[in-house]
Design an enzyme around this catalytic site. Structure first.
Site, PDB file in Angstrom:
ATOM      1  CE  LYS A  40      -4.237  -1.750   0.355  1.00 32.41           C
ATOM      2  NZ  LYS A  40      -4.551  -2.628   1.487  1.00 32.41           N
TER       3      LYS A  40
ATOM      4  CE  LYS B 138      -7.390 -14.967  -7.112  1.00 36.05           C
ATOM      5  NZ  LYS B 138      -7.107 -15.109  -5.677  1.00 36.05           N
TER       6      LYS B 138
ATOM      7  CE  LYS C 206     -13.555  -6.516  -5.087  1.00 38.88           C
ATOM      8  NZ  LYS C 206     -12.932  -6.163  -3.829  1.00 38.88           N
TER       9      LYS C 206
END
Ligand code: TRP
Length: 329
Positions: free
Chosen positions: A111, A194, A197
């Site tokens: 992050k 995968k 989103k």
């Protein structure tokens, strides 16, 4: 009965990957465990979601959970911020969490790298809040993906540290719950690993038939097999993996044979895949729409979920408060 707990941040809609990876299993284990499933709205605050959209996102996940088959009579379905015991335990656990170990967390470093302008203390102590979620319910099992393994390990560290420091046995160690063969990795439609989103690669439980068909028809393929019985390239294997999830074994075998004798037509495969995905998701979509419109029902669900979560949490908190030395006058 052993306790299972899982949280999900309210960011966006659930896709087929969420469904086959976790949600379907959450539904399946409801009779065998005491289950706590909650929406981690406090965790979401680390990235400052807009207050005007926040509630809609929470409501959305709740409706999708219910539509997929989570039963509020069996499981406690609740909103994290409705359970103040979580936040109080978070304060207590923060006193035993070291700045160094928090800074070394992979997700935190990630992050910091990606959003250097928003390195707030909530982000640093994210693992402490997650440990509070888990430990306040004294959960034995936490079904999490690989990306959450380190956070779960830290929950164990904090549990043990608290117990040792105060010479108590307040918190059991939470373990990762593995659904084994039941947890299926769902590939995306863009050939890039995968389902996630990211735009275009996912099929959402709330997608309508037209959207699903369009997405599947646009899935990445190649120019087709030329040598009989050759291995499938990744993009084609992905389509077969999806087909195996939603179609009958006969159907899979049919297209396998077509692949093997080089007569496969991707258009046919995709049409079948789209139709079979729709069979799985459209009933869920209908329930999502129905449940979303029933605000009284949603209010009832979160009220009873909150009551159950708090009843269990308050016992743990009482033990933790006693351990640190808080006494009544
Ligand atoms: N950190 C989890 C995620 O991003 C969400 C979460 C918050 C969670 N608290 C939890 C998951 C407790 C399991 C248990 O996916």
């Amino acid at each position: 009965m052993e306790i299972v707990l899982s949280g999900i941040r309210p960011t966006g809609q659930l896709h087929l990957g969420n469904y086959y990876g976790a949600l379907r299993n959450f539904v399946r284990i409801q009779d065998k465990y005491e289950c706590y499933y909650f929406i981690a709205d406090l965790h979401s605050l680390t990235t400052h979601p807009h207050p005007d959209d926040f509630h809609a996102n929470v409501k959305n996940i709740l409706a999708e959970y219910l539509a997929a088959g989570l039963d509020p009579e069996k499981s406690a379905l609740y909103i994290q911020s409705d359970v103040p015991e979580v936040s109080e335990l978070y304060v207590l656990l923060n006193m035993l969490a070291y700045k160094g170990e928090l800074e070394r967390t992979a997700a935190f470093k990630d992050k910091v790298r990606h959003n250097p302008e928003n390195v707030n203390a909530g982000l640093l102590t994210y693992p402490v809040l997650m440990a509070s979620d888990i430990l306040i319910q004294r959960a034995n099992w936490v079904p999490v993906g690989k990306d959450q393994d380190q956070h779960l390990e830290m929950s164990r560290v904090f549990a043990k540290r608290f117990n040792n420091f105060y010479g108590v046995e307040v918190f059991p160690e939470p373990h990762a719950m593995d659904f084994g063969g039941g947890s299926l990795k769902v590939p995306g439609l863009d050939g890039n690993g995968k389902m996630g989103k990211s735009e275009g690669n996912g099929i959402y439980l709330a997608d309508d038939e037209k959207t699903i068909t369009k997405k599947v028809m646009r899935a990445v393929t190649d120019s087709g097999p030329t040598v009989p019985n050759s291995p499938k390239p990744v993009v084609i294997e992905n389509l077969f993996t999806l087909l195996k999830l939603v179609s009958t074994p006969d159907t899979v075998e049919f297209f396998d044979e077509k692949w093997n004798d080089c007569s496969i037509r991707y258009g046919d495969l995709k049409k079948q895949l789209a139709a079979d995905i729709c069979k799985v998701t459209l009933p869920i979509r209908e329930r999502i729409i129905e449940i979303s419109q029933d605000n009284d029902y949603l209010a009832k669900v979160v009220k009873s979920g909150c009551e159950r979560a708090r009843a269990n949490a308050s016992k743990t908190l009482e033990a933790a408060r006693k351990a640190v030395g808080f006494r009544k006058f």
